[in-house]
Scaffold this motif. Structure first.
Motif, mmCIF file in Angstrom:
data_model
loop_
_atom_site.group_PDB
_atom_site.id
_atom_site.type_symbol
_atom_site.label_atom_id
_atom_site.label_comp_id
_atom_site.label_asym_id
_atom_site.label_seq_id
_atom_site.Cartn_x
_atom_site.Cartn_y
_atom_site.Cartn_z
ATOM 1 N N PHE A 267 0.839 -1.203 0.000
ATOM 2 C CA PHE A 267 0.000 0.000 0.000
ATOM 3 C C PHE A 267 0.873 1.252 0.000
ATOM 4 N N LEU A 268 1.880 1.266 0.880
ATOM 5 C CA LEU A 268 2.786 2.411 0.915
ATOM 6 C C LEU A 268 3.499 2.595 -0.417
ATOM 7 N N GLU A 269 4.038 1.514 -0.957
ATOM 8 C CA GLU A 269 4.795 1.623 -2.196
ATOM 9 C C GLU A 269 3.887 1.950 -3.375
ATOM 10 N N GLY A 270 2.609 1.597 -3.272
ATOM 11 C CA GLY A 270 1.659 2.041 -4.289
ATOM 12 C C GLY A 270 1.532 3.555 -4.281
ATOM 13 N N VAL A 344 -8.011 4.730 -5.760
ATOM 14 C CA VAL A 344 -8.314 4.274 -7.118
ATOM 15 C C VAL A 344 -7.033 4.027 -7.898
ATOM 16 N N LEU A 345 -6.092 4.945 -7.791
ATOM 17 C CA LEU A 345 -4.886 4.844 -8.611
ATOM 18 C C LEU A 345 -3.950 3.744 -8.138
ATOM 19 N N ILE A 346 -3.926 3.456 -6.840
ATOM 20 C CA ILE A 346 -3.130 2.317 -6.370
ATOM 21 C C ILE A 346 -3.671 1.027 -6.966
ATOM 22 N N ILE A 347 -4.983 0.884 -6.967
ATOM 23 C CA ILE A 347 -5.578 -0.308 -7.599
ATOM 24 C C ILE A 347 -5.253 -0.340 -9.089
ATOM 25 N N LEU A 348 -5.365 0.808 -9.747
ATOM 26 C CA LEU A 348 -5.068 0.893 -11.176
ATOM 27 C C LEU A 348 -3.614 0.516 -11.461
ATOM 28 N N SER A 349 -2.707 0.902 -10.576
ATOM 29 C CA SER A 349 -1.288 0.625 -10.800
ATOM 30 C C SER A 349 -0.979 -0.868 -10.795
ATOM 31 N N LEU A 350 -1.847 -1.665 -10.183
ATOM 32 C CA LEU A 350 -1.629 -3.118 -10.163
ATOM 33 C C LEU A 350 -1.808 -3.730 -11.539
ATOM 34 N N PHE A 351 -2.387 -2.967 -12.459
ATOM 35 C CA PHE A 351 -2.629 -3.428 -13.831
ATOM 36 C C PHE A 351 -1.923 -2.462 -14.784
ATOM 37 N N PRO A 352 -0.636 -2.699 -15.053
ATOM 38 C CA PRO A 352 0.180 -1.723 -15.794
ATOM 39 C C PRO A 352 -0.420 -1.233 -17.107
ATOM 40 N N PRO A 353 -1.060 -2.073 -17.931
ATOM 41 C CA PRO A 353 -1.647 -1.519 -19.172
ATOM 42 C C PRO A 353 -2.708 -0.450 -18.900
ATOM 43 N N LEU A 354 -3.540 -0.660 -17.862
ATOM 44 C CA LEU A 354 -4.548 0.342 -17.514
ATOM 45 C C LEU A 354 -3.890 1.610 -16.969
#
Length: 390
Positions: A267-270, A344-354
């Motif tokens: 979470f922190l690194e996100g 929202v953006l941390i979750i988005l970052s888990l999917f690099p194409p998105l």
């Protein structure tokens, strides 16, 4: 002059009321989420509610952000000093810590006392991980301050996630090297979260150890001097904490302690990944980098996630003025703006194409599509130059 309800500057004629004064208390819902999870599971019998902490940060908070107006308001200059000195705001962060550890111990008890399958145990670990991750953010706020009590509390907040070296690296590494290729906690253009994660974790660890060794050496002290070593001392807090809860609740919770710590760190690194993605400070003619400015951090004015994270998303002002307390951090309209809150953006970052679809064009527009001004991930440099060069 009091900064409470109505406030003003003596002789200035300024009258101002902090519209978020009592909203900061809502952030304490996060350390209370293990207790709320238990109540919801007992009431509805659904194991999914063990993930209440994650649900709050990943569902409830973004929904509120989506319907609430962006908060671009700033306190007037005339009230900044009394607002900084209003102790109510620091008590809001102080209070996070006893609630954090009450929730942590309660969560450990839940693992051994409640009927749970593996998925439900993981859901509870996610709740505790979010509590610990936001606890790292509380440590971030406290660790920047000059008072010894706040710096000590910062180390205490980090013990749950076993990430005590963050206290050293963030202040003495990241804030010096931010938005440069030398900073492991600055994500580069074209670098996905899953590549950034190990680089930031291990790079920050090496940096913290290196800095602390040098600091102790200048004082003629050994690395093994636990009393003065901020890294070892913080790690020993975590060892003592984990040993205590394992002694109380048994070895069966040990794997889940590791899981919740790992999720807190993710979470922190996100957040780290989002905060400076692709941004770059220019080289100065005489060597070194230009001074950190608001343009070197992504900014967000989404109100709910800012309340939960003590205005961390006003990151541009934080880096420009790192000693400034969270309640006085200002929205920076000239800084690059994020399209959503951190959750929202941390979750988005888990999917690099998105992530690339949402953020890469914003980064390019921020720099007028001048790739020479962007912090590019070296393995992707040729590919990105070929793709985006006019």
């Amino acid at each position: 002059m009091s900064v409470g309800g109505d406030s003003g500057h003596a002789g200035s004629g300024v009258r101002w009321r902090d519209p978020k004064r009592y909203l900061w208390l809502y952030g304490l819902a996060m350390p209370l989420s293990p207790f709320l999870a238990y109540v919801l599971v007992q009431q509805f019998g659904l194991g999914v509610f063990w993930a209440t902490g994650a649900i709050i940060i990943a569902v409830v908070c973004p929904l509120i952000d989506a319907v609430a107006r962006l908060d671009t308001s700033n306190p007037p200059d005339e009230v900044m000093k009394p607002l900084e000195n209003d102790r109510y705001y620091r008590y809001c962060t102080y209070l996070y810590l006893p609630l954090q550890y009450a929730g942590f111990v309660f969560g450990c008890w839940l693992w051994v006392s409640q009927p749970m399958g593996g998925a439900e145990r993981f859901a509870l670990a996610a709740t505790l991980g979010i509590v610990g991750g936001v606890g790292i953010n509380a440590a971030h706020e406290l660790g920047h301050k000059r008072t010894s009590i706040e710096r000590t509390l910062a180390k205490v907040a980090l013990a749950q996630s076993f990430y005590g070296h963050f206290y050293v690296e963030h202040n003495h590494g990241h804030h010096i090297r931010v938005a440069t290729p030398d900073d492991p906690a600055t994500a580069r253009f074209g670098e996905g979260y899953w590549r950034f994660l190990p680089r930031s974790v291990f790079g920050s660890l090496r940096s913290a150890v290196r800095y602390e060794k040098a600091r102790l050496g200048r004082r003629g002290l050994s690395w093994w001097n636990v009393r003065h070593n901020n890294v070892l001392g913080a790690w020993l807090m975590s060892v003592a904490l984990y040993a205590a809860v394992i002694a109380l609740f048994g070895w069966s919770i040990a794997p889940w302690l590791v899981v919740q710590a790992g999720l807190a760190i993710m979470f922190l690194e996100g957040a780290n990944y989002i905060e400076h993605y692709g941004l770059l400070r220019r080289n100065r003619p005489g060597g070194g980098y230009e001074r950190v400015a608001p343009e070197h951090s992504w900014n967000s004015n989404h109100v709910c996630s800012n309340v939960f994270l003590y205005n961390l998303q006003r990151h541009s002002d934080h880096h420009a003025n790192p000693l400034r307390r969270y309640q006085t951090l200002r929205s920076m309209p000239d800084a690059p703006q994020l399209p959503a809150g951190y959750a929202v953006l941390i979750i988005l970052s888990l999917f690099p194409p998105l992530w690339r679809r949402v953020m890469d064009q914003r980064l390019l527009e921020h720099y007028g599509r001048d790739l020479s001004r962007i912090n590019i991930h070296p393995p992707k440099r040729d590919l990105l130059l070929a793709r985006f060069s006019d």
